[in-house]
Design a protein around this motif. Structure first.
Motif, mmCIF file in Angstrom:
data_model
loop_
_atom_site.group_PDB
_atom_site.id
_atom_site.type_symbol
_atom_site.label_atom_id
_atom_site.label_comp_id
_atom_site.label_asym_id
_atom_site.label_seq_id
_atom_site.Cartn_x
_atom_site.Cartn_y
_atom_site.Cartn_z
ATOM 1 N N ALA A 50 43.382 34.241 42.221
ATOM 2 C CA ALA A 50 42.870 34.070 43.586
ATOM 3 C C ALA A 50 42.949 32.630 44.056
ATOM 4 N N GLY A 51 43.497 31.753 43.223
ATOM 5 C CA GLY A 51 43.639 30.356 43.612
ATOM 6 C C GLY A 51 42.436 29.492 43.314
ATOM 7 N N LEU A 52 41.472 30.028 42.546
ATOM 8 C CA LEU A 52 40.268 29.276 42.199
ATOM 9 C C LEU A 52 40.358 28.739 40.779
ATOM 10 N N ALA A 53 39.535 27.740 40.478
ATOM 11 C CA ALA A 53 39.459 27.226 39.114
ATOM 12 C C ALA A 53 38.805 28.286 38.223
ATOM 13 N N PRO A 54 39.233 28.412 36.957
ATOM 14 C CA PRO A 54 38.648 29.430 36.072
ATOM 15 C C PRO A 54 37.157 29.235 35.830
ATOM 16 N N ILE A 55 36.651 27.985 35.958
ATOM 17 C CA ILE A 55 35.220 27.770 35.751
ATOM 18 C C ILE A 55 34.394 28.480 36.824
ATOM 19 N N ILE A 56 34.950 28.635 38.024
ATOM 20 C CA ILE A 56 34.230 29.352 39.082
ATOM 21 C C ILE A 56 34.135 30.829 38.727
ATOM 22 N N GLY A 57 35.227 31.394 38.213
ATOM 23 C CA GLY A 57 35.199 32.784 37.766
ATOM 24 C C GLY A 57 34.204 32.987 36.638
ATOM 25 N N ALA A 58 34.157 32.022 35.702
ATOM 26 C CA ALA A 58 33.208 32.112 34.588
ATOM 27 C C ALA A 58 31.767 32.047 35.088
ATOM 28 N N PHE A 59 31.522 31.177 36.059
ATOM 29 C CA PHE A 59 30.184 31.058 36.643
ATOM 30 C C PHE A 59 29.779 32.363 37.332
ATOM 31 N N LEU A 60 30.698 32.958 38.075
ATOM 32 C CA LEU A 60 30.416 34.230 38.746
ATOM 33 C C LEU A 60 30.136 35.329 37.728
ATOM 34 N N ALA A 61 30.933 35.354 36.641
ATOM 35 C CA ALA A 61 30.720 36.358 35.588
ATOM 36 C C ALA A 61 29.341 36.198 34.967
ATOM 37 N N GLY A 62 28.939 34.944 34.737
ATOM 38 C CA GLY A 62 27.612 34.696 34.192
ATOM 39 C C GLY A 62 26.516 35.192 35.119
ATOM 40 N N MET A 63 26.688 34.968 36.432
ATOM 41 C CA MET A 63 25.689 35.431 37.401
ATOM 42 C C MET A 63 25.595 36.956 37.416
ATOM 43 N N VAL A 64 26.739 37.612 37.273
ATOM 44 C CA VAL A 64 26.737 39.084 37.243
ATOM 45 C C VAL A 64 25.957 39.577 36.021
ATOM 46 N N LEU A 65 26.239 39.004 34.849
ATOM 47 C CA LEU A 65 25.576 39.441 33.617
ATOM 48 C C LEU A 65 24.125 38.974 33.544
ATOM 49 N N ALA A 66 23.762 37.951 34.329
ATOM 50 C CA ALA A 66 22.372 37.486 34.340
ATOM 51 C C ALA A 66 21.419 38.575 34.822
ATOM 52 N N GLU A 67 21.959 39.548 35.567
ATOM 53 C CA GLU A 67 21.123 40.638 36.085
ATOM 54 C C GLU A 67 20.579 41.523 34.970
ATOM 55 N N ILE A 68 21.247 41.532 33.799
ATOM 56 C CA ILE A 68 20.805 42.432 32.718
ATOM 57 C C ILE A 68 20.510 41.680 31.418
ATOM 58 N N LYS A 69 20.475 40.346 31.475
ATOM 59 C CA LYS A 69 20.326 39.588 30.225
ATOM 60 C C LYS A 69 18.953 39.804 29.575
ATOM 61 N N ASP A 70 17.950 40.197 30.365
ATOM 62 C CA ASP A 70 16.626 40.448 29.785
ATOM 63 C C ASP A 70 16.603 41.753 28.990
ATOM 64 N N GLU A 71 17.500 42.666 29.333
ATOM 65 C CA GLU A 71 17.551 43.963 28.649
ATOM 66 C C GLU A 71 18.634 44.012 27.567
ATOM 67 N N VAL A 72 19.678 43.201 27.710
ATOM 68 C CA VAL A 72 20.798 43.198 26.767
ATOM 69 C C VAL A 72 20.903 41.813 26.134
ATOM 70 N N GLU A 73 20.814 41.748 24.816
ATOM 71 C CA GLU A 73 20.805 40.465 24.124
ATOM 72 C C GLU A 73 22.231 40.009 23.770
ATOM 73 N N PHE A 74 22.674 38.953 24.392
ATOM 74 C CA PHE A 74 23.963 38.342 24.049
ATOM 75 C C PHE A 74 23.947 36.838 24.347
ATOM 76 N N GLU A 75 22.891 36.391 25.036
ATOM 77 C CA GLU A 75 22.852 35.018 25.513
ATOM 78 C C GLU A 75 22.869 33.995 24.374
ATOM 79 N N SER A 76 22.188 34.305 23.264
ATOM 80 C CA SER A 76 22.093 33.339 22.170
ATOM 81 C C SER A 76 23.466 33.040 21.566
ATOM 82 N N LYS A 77 24.301 34.080 21.436
ATOM 83 C CA LYS A 77 25.638 33.865 20.859
ATOM 84 C C LYS A 77 26.554 33.129 21.821
#
Length: 416
Positions: free
Chosen positions: A264-291
């Protein structure tokens, strides 16, 4: 087999063994060189990062200085080749992925107006100041415009790490910085594409610029509009996964969206940040943050060391370059600081100042822009060195000032 054929066969076999042995030896030597380089990078990052933290300096500053120390400019223990540049890119990706995991979309949405104003003003003001500086030096319009574009760049990774160290990523001013960084990247990369095309002698129509901008904005909107409902829908299934499997899913999502963002013409760090925000919605129920944090803790320091590796201190030996570079640095700081203060004024003077300071570091983004301009002949060696000094000073000094101002001006309840 007759004696002649047997002799030929033996010679051929010996040649194959020697050739294979030589290739393996060369491969092993190359691997050893990379491992020694990685050893120096990790060791320098650990030592200087820890030392910086102990004396009250952001660890990222120590890690950037570590890169300068072990890089070609001084000790020459490590050179920033493809391996380290790729590893640094991964470090930036996982850093912003982790930052995204600590950021809720609804919190970012709440500061959307301020973030938009900070981003727009933080592009317009530095661009105008840099363009004026270039014209004052006697540069052509395109070259002067490129200097302005170099001043537009923001390295959110550096600021994000300082905010993460202090535990203030959920503060309102931090959310404005992160939101502005996403918008800044969209507008800044669009501007870079336009200026690069002008420098290469190509013309870019308003329709093409509009399509580039629409593709970037559309990608961000699509990831958030589709991703958040999707992870909520599969939340129950994901919560039943083991830690390792949930972690694998998270990494696949993070790397996948980071890769798609480049399309899409964006830096990959922006995509990574967006992915993190999406997964932040379920991080309290699904444990993966520590790894994810464990990988980020290893790779992110590599990213900051490689920023230092790329800084050619030797290019800054001419007094005229130093003077011009210092003037450019003042303009670079003034443009972002003023843009942040004006754009986030509704937060109050103190937090608006923090927003402005958070947008100041140029880091690896500034280096990439400057290298691109030099590579295509838009700017010369002297202007490149001036931009290099600006990148070095904003990268090292901005986190120091940001941390000092944050501790002095922001109430304790915001920092904890």
């Amino acid at each position: 087999m007759n004696p002649i054929s047997l002799s030929v066969a033996r010679r051929a076999l010996a040649w194959l063994v020697l050739s294979s042995g030589g290739a393996l030896a060369a491969s092993s030597a190359h691997t050893g060189e990379l491992l020694f380089g990685l050893f120096w990078v990790v060791l320098a990052a650990a030592l200087l990062g820890t030392l910086a933290s102990k004396v009250g300096i952001p660890a990222v500053v120590g890690q950037v200085l570590a890169g300068i120390l072990i890089g070609p400019s001084l000790l020459n223990l490590v050179r920033p080749g493809d391996f380290f540049l790729t590893l640094a890119e991964l470090g930036a990706i996982f850093l912003l992925f982790m930052v995204g995991l600590e950021t809720r979309f609804k919190e970012l949405l709440a500061v959307g107006r301020e973030a938009l104003l900070v981003a727009v003003l933080g592009i317009a003001l530095p661009l105008g100041l840099g363009f004026g500086f270039g014209l004052w030096q006697g540069q052509g319009n395109v070259s002067a415009l490129f200097v302005g574009t170099a001043l537009v760049a923001t390295s959110v990774g550096i600021t994000a790490k300082v905010l993460q160290e202090l535990g203030v990523l959920d503060a309102r001013f931090a959310q404005v910085i992160l939101g502005a960084a996403v918008i800044d990247d969209i507008l800044g990369l669009t501007l870079l594409a336009v200026v690069s095309s002008l420098g290469a002698g190509r013309t870019l129509s308003a329709v093409q610029v509009g399509l580039t901008l629409a593709l970037s904005v559309g990608f961000v909107a699509l990831v958030l509009a589709v991703g958040i409902p999707l992870v909520r829908r599969f939340q129950n299934r994901l919560s039943n996964l083991s830690l390792s499997r949930a972690f694998n899913v998270a990494v696949v999502v993070g790397l996948g969206i980071a890769a798609l963002s480049t399309v899409a013409g964006l830096a990959p760090i922006i995509g990574a940040f967006l992915a993190g925000m999406v997964l932040a919605e379920i991080k309290d129920e699904v444990e993966f943050e520590s790894k994810v944090h464990a990988i980020e803790a290893f790779l992110a320091p590599v990213f900051f060391v490689v920023v230092g590796l790329q800084l050619d201190v030797g290019a800054l030996s001419q007094p005229t370059v130093i003077v011009a570079g210092l003037i450019l640095t003042v303009l670079a700081v003034a443009g972002k600081l003023l843009g942040g203060i004006l754009g986030a004024w509704s937060l109050g003077r103190h937090e608006a100042t923090l927003v402005g300071l958070g947008m100041v570091p140029r880091g690896e983004v500034g280096l990439i822009v400057a290298s691109l301009g030099l590579g295509v002949g838009i700017i010369g060696e002297r202007v490149y060195a001036e931009v290099l000094l600006m990148v070095l000073l904003t990268t090292v000094l901005a986190p120091l000032v940001l941390r000092a101002v944050m501790r002095r001006r922001v109430p304790a309840r915001v920092l904890h």
